[in-house]
Design an enzyme around this catalytic site. Sequence first.
Site, short mmCIF file in Angstrom:
data_model
loop_
_atom_site.label_atom_id
_atom_site.label_comp_id
_atom_site.label_asym_id
_atom_site.label_seq_id
_atom_site.Cartn_x
_atom_site.Cartn_y
_atom_site.Cartn_z
N GLY B 11 1.11 -1.34 -0.09
CA GLY B 11 0.20 0.55 -0.23
C GLY B 11 0.78 1.41 -0.43
O GLY B 11 1.62 0.83 1.04
N PHE B 14 -0.87 6.88 2.59
CA PHE B 14 -0.02 7.90 3.72
C PHE B 14 1.00 6.95 4.79
O PHE B 14 2.22 7.18 4.81
CB PHE B 14 -0.98 8.41 4.86
N GLY B 15 0.63 5.94 4.95
CA GLY B 15 1.22 5.09 6.14
C GLY B 15 2.59 4.17 5.23
O GLY B 15 3.72 4.74 5.77
N GLU B 170 -17.46 18.75 3.53
CA GLU B 170 -16.31 19.00 3.33
C GLU B 170 -16.73 19.76 1.40
O GLU B 170 -17.25 20.45 0.83
CB GLU B 170 -15.22 18.53 2.70
N ASP B 307 -4.82 3.13 8.47
CA ASP B 307 -6.29 2.54 8.70
C ASP B 307 -7.18 1.38 8.87
O ASP B 307 -8.15 0.96 9.53
CB ASP B 307 -7.34 3.49 7.23
N ALA B 322 -5.13 10.49 8.19
CA ALA B 322 -3.75 10.34 7.64
C ALA B 322 -3.07 11.04 8.75
O ALA B 322 -1.33 10.35 8.44
CB ALA B 322 -3.79 11.95 6.16
N GLN B 323 -2.95 11.60 9.21
CA GLN B 323 -1.66 11.78 10.37
C GLN B 323 -1.28 10.32 11.23
O GLN B 323 -0.05 9.75 11.79
CB GLN B 323 -2.29 13.00 11.74
#
Lengths: 447, 447
Positions: B11, B14-15, B170, B307, B322-323
């Site tokens: 993957g 982000f991670g 959003e 996630d 994401a953080q």
Amino acid sequence: MSAQHRVVILGGGFGGLYAAKALKNAPSQVTLLDRRNFHLFQPLLYQVATGSLSPGEIASPLRAILRKQPNTQVLLGEALDLDTERRKVILDSGDLDYDTLIVATGSGDSYFGHDEWQRVAPGLKTIEHATQIRHKILYAFEAAEKEHDPQKRREWLTFVLVGAGATGVELAGALGEIAHDTLRRDFRSIRPEEAVILLLEGAPRVLTAFDPKLSAKAEAALSRIGVTTRTNVFVTDIDEAGVTVKTPSGVERIAARTVIWSAGVRASQFGEVLQKRAGAALDHSGRVIVNPDCSVPGHPEIFVIGDLSHFEEKSTPLAGVAQVAMQQGAYVAKLICRRLSGEAKSAVIRPFHYFDKGTLAVIGRAAAVGQIGPMRISGLLAWLAWLLIHLMYLVEFSNRILVFIHWGFLYLTFDRGARLITGSDTLPPVPGENRPTRSEENATVAK
Amino acid sequence: MSAQHRVVILGGGFGGLYAAKALKNAPSQVTLLDRRNFHLFQPLLYQVATGSLSPGEIASPLRAILRKQPNTQVLLGEALDLDTERRKVILDSGDLDYDTLIVATGSGDSYFGHDEWQRVAPGLKTIEHATQIRHKILYAFEAAEKEHDPQKRREWLTFVLVGAGATGVELAGALGEIAHDTLRRDFRSIRPEEAVILLLEGAPRVLTAFDPKLSAKAEAALSRIGVTTRTNVFVTDIDEAGVTVKTPSGVERIAARTVIWSAGVRASQFGEVLQKRAGAALDHSGRVIVNPDCSVPGHPEIFVIGDLSHFEEKSTPLAGVAQVAMQQGAYVAKLICRRLSGEAKSAVIRPFHYFDKGTLAVIGRAAAVGQIGPMRISGLLAWLAWLLIHLMYLVEFSNRILVFIHWGFLYLTFDRGARLITGSDTLPPVPGENRPTRSEENATVAK
């Protein structure tokens, strides 16, 4: 007050859009119909296909372009038929009344009776085509990286472009740059610069619309960025595993996983509607033969402009290029204004005359060829001319100064930030696409 | 010399990407596997869905990002299974040997057992989803313009967003801006500002992850741009013509042609592979329950981050943002480096600790809410913080200074240049998409 004159324009390409813009102050109600909600700057479509630009950078919503013309409305839909008696365009949803009709529905790819090739060898006509081709090209490098069998790897790294007109040459040049610059350091198992990029052409030289000297220069420039040009080569079959060709020395099979079609053009299907309903005559590529004022013989209220029109000047039909469409659009708009002001009833209207500003084809960074009047230019000069002209146009239509900046970055950094494999490698159903095409003459397909 | 330690990362979100980047100087061979060839900056995906940005502006090719890491290779493919005995990942094409495995396959949309809703109410997880939603939204305005029946026109101009988390808020905010600013002067028959934008939420307030005061501020800001928020509303059915909901006062039918799903998240299917092959325990949303060092219990060589991981801090699992993924990626990379240097054998390794930098949700131009530590911010200040953080990240990853400039233009001109209706309003087949989803708890779907 009597009802206003209604002008209906079919198609928001170069011809239709220029006509609509030129009717800005006309005392008439203008409706621009298109299947898509945007105007596409087709000359840069190959840059989307090769990952330099994003679709949004070369397409602008028609509504945004025409927003400030209160007399103009944009409608999303497809024209299916025509009722010349009652002056109605039959749409996929409802009718549209007109007093004057401008048909600018353009052209698509022609596979010369081999529509089955379309599935494996896409052409480059729409945004969807461009992202499909981008998908195929980038995926081929990825598949090669994973492949251990050298033979299969070579097949993934072989790219065949059928047809060496401007689009074929531009795609080949961009592919050469991708393999040699952009992806050079991206892979670990393969060396992208080993990619074989074959540009096939049935005629004896590339860019037959240009001076032979420029064709030779283009071939040399292509060769420098790793593109192999093969002329006098006719395609007899295309399937998933490659291309079969007839060459002067016999039949040959080229194993390749990526084949792109840029060999033939067919006129839009609406030509046949005009033939049936307005008695228009079509030429052998389906284009409507028009009067010197771009109207359909016997129907002064119907004009055909751009790629769909067959307009003869000095006994030769004009080429299907943006310049012709734009000039015809502006001409027809002016003619309509004159008619509405009553001027035309007395004065004789001058026939349309094409002012050829010149032709350019770009091969790669700082490499292009062009002929402007009696001038023949090539190399950096031609490339700068090409850049300037295209940017001026883009800026004119959509204030895309950003694209200018973006290009600056690209050319400095050799980067192609938009090289995303998105969607699928087959086409989604797009309105009016994948219709049966007409059979016609072709220099690159063997008969 | 013994063979190098092999780290395989599944993957490139982000991670995975942060783990790969943090392994840049590790004495190991790193392979990053992803189904797609790009890293997607998901927090801005809603801007693609609403025509502000092009896909290429929020996605970067993984190969380009990792080009300068000679120890890292990128592979396009999908992990299907795992052999923990022989330490192999089974791919769609071949195997991949690992010594250490980092699983960062993320999450997708959950329709809570109603997968049939996906077809009519797409979620927002991929580039393809975003262009599909863009297609639906823009096409709805076009269809309304053509429609003469006021009832049907109203259905086209009704937009329902299910779920008022950050994505729902959003999207709703952006839709409000489209209707009130961007398209205001684009149409002739309809007035886009008459569009009804409904944001449905099962909980008693929007943005339940935020302080109730901020929820109230967000609702007020949404209301100012024409979004109607309806809380305590549960969806019981969705079809092409609208949504059926259960409200405190009974069952209600909302006729709407455009429904967008932002209500639920499911963990990636690879969690089940880890359950079967590595004996991992899954929580009720399919996430893998991990050790304090992010490893799978009993398998110190397998880490799960982002996630897909269920990591408890103060008895609460960390949110799928994401953080968290980025920090876990960096942590795991550091841990691997320590192990390889032999340090870890003696010293006790500190467990992962999440440093919460704060949360922000943007509603529209100059409107956002956020909480940073004990601070609660809203309005222009929160919006500027949001803009700064997102741009810093984009610039860090891909030198996308252009996106910054582009946004500047957009906010000055109220324009959305990328509002193209491309592709189709259904999803093309994308690798690994449209798998059956797991059923789970949901506040917005009636039980």
